[in-house]
Design a protein around this motif. Structure first.
Motif, PDB file in Angstrom:
ATOM      1  N   LEU A 186      10.470   5.210  -7.209  1.00 52.14           N
ATOM      2  CA  LEU A 186      10.326   4.153  -6.203  1.00 52.14           C
ATOM      3  C   LEU A 186       8.908   3.559  -6.245  1.00 52.14           C
ATOM      4  O   LEU A 186       8.727   2.348  -6.111  1.00 52.14           O
ATOM      5  CB  LEU A 186      10.633   4.742  -4.816  1.00 52.14           C
ATOM      6  N   ARG A 187       7.902   4.424  -6.461  1.00 52.49           N
ATOM      7  CA  ARG A 187       6.503   3.971  -6.504  1.00 52.49           C
ATOM      8  C   ARG A 187       6.316   2.837  -7.507  1.00 52.49           C
ATOM      9  O   ARG A 187       5.582   1.874  -7.257  1.00 52.49           O
ATOM     10  CB  ARG A 187       5.610   5.161  -6.891  1.00 52.49           C
ATOM     11  N   THR A 188       7.024   2.923  -8.630  1.00 55.23           N
ATOM     12  CA  THR A 188       6.829   1.926  -9.695  1.00 55.23           C
ATOM     13  C   THR A 188       7.389   0.542  -9.294  1.00 55.23           C
ATOM     14  O   THR A 188       7.186  -0.425 -10.001  1.00 55.23           O
ATOM     15  CB  THR A 188       7.507   2.380 -11.005  1.00 55.23           C
ATOM     16  N   CYS A 189       8.087   0.465  -8.152  1.00 57.05           N
ATOM     17  CA  CYS A 189       8.594  -0.834  -7.677  1.00 57.05           C
ATOM     18  C   CYS A 189       7.499  -1.636  -6.975  1.00 57.05           C
ATOM     19  O   CYS A 189       7.777  -2.729  -6.457  1.00 57.05           O
ATOM     20  CB  CYS A 189       9.752  -0.645  -6.699  1.00 57.05           C
ATOM     21  N   GLY A 190       6.262  -1.088  -6.859  1.00 60.30           N
ATOM     22  CA  GLY A 190       5.183  -1.885  -6.250  1.00 60.30           C
ATOM     23  C   GLY A 190       4.506  -1.227  -5.063  1.00 60.30           C
ATOM     24  O   GLY A 190       3.971  -1.933  -4.201  1.00 60.30           O
ATOM     25  N   PHE A 191       4.532   0.114  -4.994  1.00 63.71           N
ATOM     26  CA  PHE A 191       3.891   0.826  -3.871  1.00 63.71           C
ATOM     27  C   PHE A 191       2.770   1.711  -4.409  1.00 63.71           C
ATOM     28  O   PHE A 191       2.997   2.490  -5.342  1.00 63.71           O
ATOM     29  CB  PHE A 191       4.920   1.700  -3.136  1.00 63.71           C
ATOM     30  N   ARG A 192       1.554   1.617  -3.810  1.00 66.77           N
ATOM     31  CA  ARG A 192       0.475   2.491  -4.273  1.00 66.77           C
ATOM     32  C   ARG A 192       0.781   3.946  -3.903  1.00 66.77           C
ATOM     33  O   ARG A 192       0.540   4.857  -4.679  1.00 66.77           O
ATOM     34  CB  ARG A 192      -0.867   2.052  -3.668  1.00 66.77           C
ATOM     35  N   TYR A 193       1.288   4.148  -2.678  1.00 65.36           N
ATOM     36  CA  TYR A 193       1.682   5.493  -2.253  1.00 65.36           C
ATOM     37  C   TYR A 193       3.121   5.466  -1.754  1.00 65.36           C
ATOM     38  O   TYR A 193       3.505   4.538  -1.044  1.00 65.36           O
ATOM     39  CB  TYR A 193       0.851   5.991  -1.059  1.00 65.36           C
ATOM     40  N   VAL A 194       3.866   6.501  -2.102  1.00 66.10           N
ATOM     41  CA  VAL A 194       5.136   6.747  -1.416  1.00 66.10           C
ATOM     42  C   VAL A 194       4.927   8.013  -0.591  1.00 66.10           C
ATOM     43  O   VAL A 194       4.545   9.061  -1.131  1.00 66.10           O
ATOM     44  CB  VAL A 194       6.303   6.938  -2.409  1.00 66.10           C
ATOM     45  N   VAL A 195       5.097   7.881   0.724  1.00 59.76           N
ATOM     46  CA  VAL A 195       5.000   9.037   1.628  1.00 59.76           C
ATOM     47  C   VAL A 195       6.412   9.258   2.157  1.00 59.76           C
ATOM     48  O   VAL A 195       6.922   8.447   2.929  1.00 59.76           O
ATOM     49  CB  VAL A 195       4.021   8.757   2.782  1.00 59.76           C
ATOM     50  N   ALA A 196       7.056  10.323   1.686  1.00 63.47           N
ATOM     51  CA  ALA A 196       8.471  10.535   2.038  1.00 63.47           C
ATOM     52  C   ALA A 196       8.587  11.615   3.095  1.00 63.47           C
ATOM     53  O   ALA A 196       7.958  12.676   2.986  1.00 63.47           O
ATOM     54  CB  ALA A 196       9.255  10.927   0.790  1.00 63.47           C
ATOM     55  N   SER A 197       9.399  11.340   4.120  1.00 59.78           N
ATOM     56  CA  SER A 197       9.643  12.351   5.155  1.00 59.78           C
ATOM     57  C   SER A 197      10.921  13.101   4.791  1.00 59.78           C
ATOM     58  O   SER A 197      11.968  12.482   4.578  1.00 59.78           O
ATOM     59  CB  SER A 197       9.758  11.693   6.533  1.00 59.78           C
ATOM     60  N   LEU A 199       0.836  -1.205   0.000  1.00 56.78           N
ATOM     61  CA  LEU A 199       0.000   0.000   0.000  1.00 56.78           C
ATOM     62  C   LEU A 199       0.868   1.251   0.000  1.00 56.78           C
ATOM     63  O   LEU A 199       0.655   2.169  -0.778  1.00 56.78           O
ATOM     64  CB  LEU A 199      -0.900   0.002   1.252  1.00 56.78           C
ATOM     65  N   VAL A 200       1.823   1.265   0.914  1.00 59.28           N
ATOM     66  CA  VAL A 200       2.604   2.496   1.095  1.00 59.28           C
ATOM     67  C   VAL A 200       3.997   2.156   1.598  1.00 59.28           C
ATOM     68  O   VAL A 200       4.186   1.181   2.335  1.00 59.28           O
ATOM     69  CB  VAL A 200       1.868   3.469   2.075  1.00 59.28           C
ATOM     70  N   CYS A 201       4.978   2.953   1.170  1.00 60.95           N
ATOM     71  CA  CYS A 201       6.289   2.922   1.845  1.00 60.95           C
ATOM     72  C   CYS A 201       6.599   4.334   2.308  1.00 60.95           C
ATOM     73  O   CYS A 201       6.110   5.309   1.734  1.00 60.95           O
ATOM     74  CB  CYS A 201       7.396   2.358   0.962  1.00 60.95           C
ATOM     75  N   LYS A 202       7.394   4.418   3.382  1.00 61.29           N
ATOM     76  CA  LYS A 202       7.695   5.713   3.997  1.00 61.29           C
ATOM     77  C   LYS A 202       9.214   5.918   4.078  1.00 61.29           C
ATOM     78  O   LYS A 202       9.805   5.747   5.136  1.00 61.29           O
ATOM     79  CB  LYS A 202       7.043   5.779   5.392  1.00 61.29           C
ATOM     80  N   PRO A 203       9.841   6.243   2.942  1.00 59.17           N
ATOM     81  CA  PRO A 203      11.285   6.487   2.998  1.00 59.17           C
ATOM     82  C   PRO A 203      11.588   7.900   3.508  1.00 59.17           C
ATOM     83  O   PRO A 203      10.743   8.796   3.410  1.00 59.17           O
ATOM     84  CB  PRO A 203      11.693   6.379   1.525  1.00 59.17           C
ATOM     85  N   ASN A 204      12.783   8.096   4.041  1.00 64.57           N
ATOM     86  CA  ASN A 204      13.264   9.454   4.260  1.00 64.57           C
ATOM     87  C   ASN A 204      14.105   9.848   3.036  1.00 64.57           C
ATOM     88  O   ASN A 204      14.206   9.086   2.070  1.00 64.57           O
ATOM     89  CB  ASN A 204      14.011   9.588   5.592  1.00 64.57           C
ATOM     90  N   ARG A 205      14.693  11.012   3.085  1.00 55.82           N
ATOM     91  CA  ARG A 205      15.417  11.530   1.917  1.00 55.82           C
ATOM     92  C   ARG A 205      16.568  10.599   1.514  1.00 55.82           C
ATOM     93  O   ARG A 205      16.720  10.247   0.346  1.00 55.82           O
ATOM     94  CB  ARG A 205      15.980  12.886   2.325  1.00 55.82           C
TER      95      ARG A 205
END
Ligand SMILES: O=P(O)(O)OC[C@@]1(O)O[C@H](CO)[C@@H](O)[C@@H]1O
Length: 305
Positions: free
Chosen positions: A206-217, A176-182
Motif C-alpha cells: 500500500l505504501r508504494t501507492c503514494g504514502f510516506r508512512y503506513v500506520v496500520a491498526s 504523508l501517512v495513511c491509517k488503514p485497519n486490517r
C-alpha cells in the motif's frame, strides 16, 4: 513538521452509545438509562484527542441540521476550534450498542453534499494553511476521492488520510501517512492479512501507492509502521477495553502528536499505541484522561515483525 494540524471530517456524526445489561434479543425491547452522545467522525475525534494532547488541531468539514448544531456546541464546550461548511442536508447519527456479549456499530451513510460545498471546504483548508491536514472518515453521498486529492494539492501541507481501503488506492496526490485497519489493508491490496507479517507485506504494498508512512491498526495485535526504511510492529498496550470505537483515530492522533513533538517515527508509533490504550478504556469517543501517556509509551515494545 510543527504542531499545527487541521482535521477534515467530510461525514461527521453524533456518536450515540447505549449500554445494555442483557444481550439483544429479537422481538424484545431493550431498555437502558446508560446513553451517551459524543461529537464524532474520525477527523473530529483526531481533533479532540490531539487537543487533549496539547497539539493545536482545529476541525473542519461539513455540518448541517440538528446533529450538526449539537457537534458545534460540543466542540465549543471541549475547546476544539471548529470552522465547518454549513450544508442544507442533515449530519448523521451513528449508534453503538454495548451489550455484555458484543459491540454493535451502525453507521448511517450521511447527508448528500454538493460541489459548491466541496469547493468551499477546499478554500477553507487553504485559508487555514496548516502544516498538516488530516482527512479522515467516510465520504458523504455526492463526494468522491477527487475532493481529498484537491485538499492535498491545495497547499504546501503534509496530508494524512484515514479512509476505506478501496478509496485509498483511488487517491492520486502524495500523502504523508495513511491509517488503514486490517480489513482495509486487505481491501486496498487484495493480499492476505491473517498474520502480522502478512499485514506488514500488505502495508508495504500500500505504501508504494503514494504514502510516506503506513500506520496500520491491528486491533488486539497492536499496530504496524511501514516506511521506505523500516517495518516496525508494536503489540497492543494493556487496557481494560470498554469499546473499540475511536481506537484507530487515537492511534493516528498519538502518531501525529509524537511527530509534532519531534519524536522519531518509531517512538511516535509507540505513542500512538499508548494513546489508543487510553481511548479503548472509555466508552464511545469521549476523551479519556491522557495524563502520563507520554511516559506510558516507554512501556510499549517494538520489534521487527
Ligand atoms: O462511517 P465512517 O466515517 O467510516 O466512521 C464514522 C465513525 O464510526 O468513526 C468514528 C470512530 O472511528 C466514530 O466517531 C464515527 O461514528
Amino acid at each position: 513538521m510543527t504542531d499545527d494540524v487541521l482535521t477534515v471530517t467530510m461525514n461527521p456524526a453524533v456518536d450515540h452509545t447505549l449500554r445494555i445489561d442483557e444481550p439483544l434479543t429479537s422481538g424484545a425491547v431493550a431498555r437502558t438509562d446508560d446513553a451517551q452522545f459524543d461529537a464524532g467522525g474520525k477527523g473530529i475525534n483526531v481533533s479532540k484527542y490531539l487537543t487533549a494532547l496539547d497539539v493545536s488541531a482545529p476541525a473542519t468539514g461539513f455540518l448541517g441540521g440538528p446533529f450538526g448544531r449539537m457537534i458545534r456546541t460540543q466542540l465549543d464546550d471541549d475547546g476544539v476550534p471548529g470552522e465547518f461548511v454549513e450544508i442544507p442536508d442533515r449530519t448523521r447519527l451513528n449508534t453503538t450498542v454495548l451489550s455484555p456479549d458484543a459491540e454493535y456499530k451502525i453507521n448511517h451513510d450521511g447527508p448528500t453534499v454538493g460541489d459548491d460545498a466541496v469547493s468551499n471546504l477546499v478554500e477553507r483548508v487553504a485559508a487555514n494553511d496548516p502544516d498538516t491536514v488530516v482527512v479522515a472518515g467516510s465520504l458523504p453521498v455526492g463526494v468522491t476521492t477527487d475532493a481529498v486529492d484537491r485538499i492535498a494539492r491545495a497547499g504546501e501541507w503534509d496530508t494524512a488520510v484515514d479512509m476505506s481501503g478501496s478509496f485509498l488506492t483511488d487517491l492520486d496526490a502524495e500523502y504523508l501517512v495513511c491509517k488503514p485497519n486490517r480489513e482495509e489493508l486487505h481491501e486496498a491490496t487484495g493480499l492476505p492479512v491473517d498474520t502480522v507479517s502478512e499485514c506488514a507485506a500488505a502495508a508495504d504494498e500500500l505504501r508504494t501507492c503514494g504514502f510516506r508512512y503506513v500506520v496500520a491498526s491491528l486491533g488486539p495485535d497492536g499496530a504496524l509502521l511501514v516506511s521506505e526504511s523500516e517495518t516496525t510492529h508494536a503489540p497492543a498496550a494493556d487496557a481494560d477495553v470498554v469499546d473499540t470505537v475511536g481506537a484507530g483515530d487515537a492511534l493516528l492522533s498519538g502518531f501525529l502528536a509524537g511527530l509534532a513533538r519531534g519524536e522519531s517515527e518509531t517512538v511516535a508509533l509507540r505513542t500512538g499505541v499508548a494513546v489508543a490504550a487510553r481511548v479503548v478504556a472509555v466508552s464511545g469517543t469521549r476523551v479519556p484522561d491522557f495524563d502520563g501517556v507520554f511516559d506510558a509509551r516507554d512501556a510499549v515494545d517494538v520489534s521487527s515483525p
